[in-house]
Design a protein around this motif. Structure first.
Motif, PDB file in Angstrom:
ATOM      1  N   MET A   1       0.854  -1.202   0.000  1.00 51.24           N
ATOM      2  CA  MET A   1       0.000   0.000   0.000  1.00 51.24           C
ATOM      3  C   MET A   1       0.885   1.246   0.000  1.00 51.24           C
ATOM      4  SD  MET A   1      -1.435   0.168   3.969  1.00 51.24           S
ATOM      5  CE  MET A   1      -1.183  -1.560   4.385  1.00 51.24           C
ATOM      6  N   THR A   2       0.341   2.321  -0.556  1.00 48.16           N
ATOM      7  CA  THR A   2       1.071   3.586  -0.522  1.00 48.16           C
ATOM      8  C   THR A   2       0.470   4.449   0.576  1.00 48.16           C
ATOM      9  OG1 THR A   2       1.270   3.419  -2.904  1.00 48.16           O
ATOM     10  CG2 THR A   2       1.838   5.547  -1.922  1.00 48.16           C
ATOM     11  N   LEU A   3       1.309   4.837   1.508  1.00 47.31           N
ATOM     12  CA  LEU A   3       0.814   5.636   2.632  1.00 47.31           C
ATOM     13  C   LEU A   3       0.770   7.112   2.246  1.00 47.31           C
ATOM     14  CD1 LEU A   3       2.705   3.981   5.642  1.00 47.31           C
ATOM     15  CD2 LEU A   3       0.432   3.460   4.738  1.00 47.31           C
ATOM     16  N   MET A   4      -0.262   7.800   2.723  1.00 49.70           N
ATOM     17  CA  MET A   4      -0.401   9.235   2.452  1.00 49.70           C
ATOM     18  C   MET A   4       0.676  10.020   3.199  1.00 49.70           C
ATOM     19  SD  MET A   4      -2.897   9.470   0.368  1.00 49.70           S
ATOM     20  CE  MET A   4      -3.286  11.222   0.378  1.00 49.70           C
ATOM     21  N   SER A  15       4.246   1.042  10.152  1.00 49.02           N
ATOM     22  CA  SER A  15       2.936   1.656   9.881  1.00 49.02           C
ATOM     23  C   SER A  15       2.083   0.725   9.044  1.00 49.02           C
ATOM     24  CB  SER A  15       3.119   2.984   9.134  1.00 49.02           C
ATOM     25  OG  SER A  15       3.824   3.901   9.924  1.00 49.02           O
ATOM     26  N   GLU A  16       2.661   0.153   8.004  1.00 46.37           N
ATOM     27  CA  GLU A  16       1.889  -0.740   7.119  1.00 46.37           C
ATOM     28  C   GLU A  16       1.402  -1.977   7.866  1.00 46.37           C
ATOM     29  OE1 GLU A  16       4.391  -1.364   3.703  1.00 46.37           O
ATOM     30  OE2 GLU A  16       3.686   0.489   2.761  1.00 46.37           O
ATOM     31  N   LYS A  17       2.259  -2.537   8.708  1.00 41.36           N
ATOM     32  CA  LYS A  17       1.853  -3.723   9.484  1.00 41.36           C
ATOM     33  C   LYS A  17       0.749  -3.356  10.473  1.00 41.36           C
ATOM     34  CE  LYS A  17       6.130  -6.420   9.221  1.00 41.36           C
ATOM     35  NZ  LYS A  17       7.393  -6.728   9.901  1.00 41.36           N
ATOM     36  N   ALA A  18       0.884  -2.213  11.129  1.00 39.51           N
ATOM     37  CA  ALA A  18      -0.138  -1.777  12.090  1.00 39.51           C
ATOM     38  C   ALA A  18      -1.465  -1.541  11.377  1.00 39.51           C
ATOM     39  CB  ALA A  18       0.324  -0.512  12.815  1.00 39.51           C
ATOM     40  N   ILE A  19      -1.425  -0.931  10.210  1.00 37.33           N
ATOM     41  CA  ILE A  19      -2.654  -0.655   9.444  1.00 37.33           C
ATOM     42  C   ILE A  19      -3.350  -1.964   9.066  1.00 37.33           C
ATOM     43  CG2 ILE A  19      -3.462   0.175   7.173  1.00 37.33           C
ATOM     44  CD1 ILE A  19      -1.360   2.501   7.552  1.00 37.33           C
ATOM     45  N   ALA A  20      -2.599  -2.962   8.656  1.00 35.42           N
ATOM     46  CA  ALA A  20      -3.206  -4.253   8.273  1.00 35.42           C
ATOM     47  C   ALA A  20      -3.910  -4.896   9.473  1.00 35.42           C
ATOM     48  CB  ALA A  20      -2.136  -5.185   7.711  1.00 35.42           C
ATOM     49  N   ILE A  21      -3.295  -4.816  10.638  1.00 38.08           N
ATOM     50  CA  ILE A  21      -3.913  -5.371  11.857  1.00 38.08           C
ATOM     51  C   ILE A  21      -5.169  -4.571  12.205  1.00 38.08           C
ATOM     52  CG2 ILE A  21      -3.574  -5.670  14.351  1.00 38.08           C
ATOM     53  CD1 ILE A  21      -0.530  -6.124  13.589  1.00 38.08           C
ATOM     54  N   LEU A  22      -5.071  -3.259  12.133  1.00 43.00           N
ATOM     55  CA  LEU A  22      -6.226  -2.400  12.460  1.00 43.00           C
ATOM     56  C   LEU A  22      -7.375  -2.618  11.473  1.00 43.00           C
ATOM     57  CD1 LEU A  22      -4.322   0.897  13.350  1.00 43.00           C
ATOM     58  CD2 LEU A  22      -5.601  -0.543  14.954  1.00 43.00           C
ATOM     59  N   GLN A  23      -7.059  -2.858  10.206  1.00 39.14           N
ATOM     60  CA  GLN A  23      -8.121  -3.101   9.218  1.00 39.14           C
ATOM     61  C   GLN A  23      -8.941  -4.345   9.579  1.00 39.14           C
ATOM     62  OE1 GLN A  23      -9.325  -1.337   6.463  1.00 39.14           O
ATOM     63  NE2 GLN A  23     -10.900  -2.922   6.684  1.00 39.14           N
ATOM     64  N   ILE A  73      -6.418   4.337  11.342  1.00 38.08           N
ATOM     65  CA  ILE A  73      -5.842   3.910  10.060  1.00 38.08           C
ATOM     66  C   ILE A  73      -5.545   5.146   9.194  1.00 38.08           C
ATOM     67  CG2 ILE A  73      -6.351   2.730   7.878  1.00 38.08           C
ATOM     68  CD1 ILE A  73      -7.948   0.643   9.565  1.00 38.08           C
ATOM     69  N   ALA A  74      -6.510   6.067   9.120  1.00 38.82           N
ATOM     70  CA  ALA A  74      -6.311   7.285   8.328  1.00 38.82           C
ATOM     71  C   ALA A  74      -5.183   8.138   8.913  1.00 38.82           C
ATOM     72  CB  ALA A  74      -7.611   8.081   8.263  1.00 38.82           C
ATOM     73  N   THR A  75      -5.130   8.209  10.244  1.00 38.36           N
ATOM     74  CA  THR A  75      -4.071   8.985  10.908  1.00 38.36           C
ATOM     75  C   THR A  75      -2.693   8.423  10.582  1.00 38.36           C
ATOM     76  OG1 THR A  75      -5.565   9.549  12.710  1.00 38.36           O
ATOM     77  CG2 THR A  75      -3.218   9.755  13.180  1.00 38.36           C
ATOM     78  N   LEU A  76      -2.625   7.094  10.439  1.00 35.10           N
ATOM     79  CA  LEU A  76      -1.343   6.441  10.122  1.00 35.10           C
ATOM     80  C   LEU A  76      -1.002   6.548   8.632  1.00 35.10           C
ATOM     81  CD1 LEU A  76      -1.578   3.176  12.306  1.00 35.10           C
ATOM     82  CD2 LEU A  76      -0.093   5.151  12.705  1.00 35.10           C
ATOM     83  N   GLY A  77      -1.886   7.181   7.854  1.00 33.01           N
ATOM     84  CA  GLY A  77      -1.602   7.374   6.426  1.00 33.01           C
ATOM     85  C   GLY A  77      -2.266   6.354   5.523  1.00 33.01           C
ATOM     86  N   GLY A  78      -3.082   5.481   6.091  1.00 33.94           N
ATOM     87  CA  GLY A  78      -3.754   4.453   5.292  1.00 33.94           C
ATOM     88  C   GLY A  78      -5.167   4.863   4.892  1.00 33.94           C
ATOM     89  N   SER A  79      -5.837   3.963   4.177  1.00 35.26           N
ATOM     90  CA  SER A  79      -7.205   4.184   3.750  1.00 35.26           C
ATOM     91  C   SER A  79      -8.090   3.096   4.350  1.00 35.26           C
ATOM     92  CB  SER A  79      -7.285   4.132   2.215  1.00 35.26           C
ATOM     93  OG  SER A  79      -8.627   4.055   1.797  1.00 35.26           O
TER      94      SER A  79
END
Ligand SMILES: [Fe+2]
Length: 159
Positions: A1-4, A15-23, A73-79
């Motif tokens: 994924m591309t982070l904002m 960040s990417e690993k945390a976002i995947a868990i949060l999703q 997730i958005a705060t971490l730059g994800g969607s």
């Protein structure tokens, strides 16, 4: 994924690993709101009103949890992925199978089992997030605390 963007002090990989868990937790929280509302509508029996009314505050709480998780997730730059299709695609836990107008006992037993998975999955997420992003871990810690309390409400109803 591309982070904002990347939160100061975190690296991209964490960040990417945390976002995947949060999703995964976001989808579970969204589904829990549907499952609890489904039970709210379908429970029957002499203690109908007690269980019917016990469930609505839980719906409100898990929806608030989903909002908080999505915004992290958005705060971490994800969607955050929040559509019904995303919930189903993210499901790594047992599907809630009970349907139809059934006794409060049957629904509460099924909901307690549903919470068993959700609480265990939250605790597993917390253990992983502790090493990735302590702030996200703290958010899920608050969420699981509420779920454990709700499960106690349900267990107490059956005792
Ligand atoms: Fe209602």
């Amino acid at each position: 994924m591309t982070l904002m963007h990347i939160v100061p002090g975190l690296d991209e990989e964490a960040s990417e690993k945390a976002i995947a868990i949060l999703q995964n937790r976001l989808s579970h929280e969204q589904e829990a709101a549907l499952v609890l509302k489904h039970a709210h509508w379908n429970v029957t029996g002499p203690d109908f009103i007690a269980v019917h009314e016990m469930l609505d505050p839980q719906v409100a709480e898990v929806l608030a949890q989903a909002d908080e998780t999505a915004e992290r997730i958005a705060t971490l730059g994800g969607s955050p992925l929040g559509r019904a299709d995303d919930v189903v695609a993210s499901r790594t836990w047992k599907r809630f199978a009970l349907s139809g107008r059934k006794s409060t006992k049957e629904y509460l037993q099924a909901l307690i089992e549903y919470y068993n998975d959700m609480i265990a999955d939250d605790r597993n997420a917390i253990a992983q997030l502790d090493n990735l992003d302590i702030v996200s871990s703290n958010i899920i810690q608050d969420h699981v605390q509420q779920l454990e309390k709700f499960q106690w409400f349900m267990r107490s109803h059956l005792e």
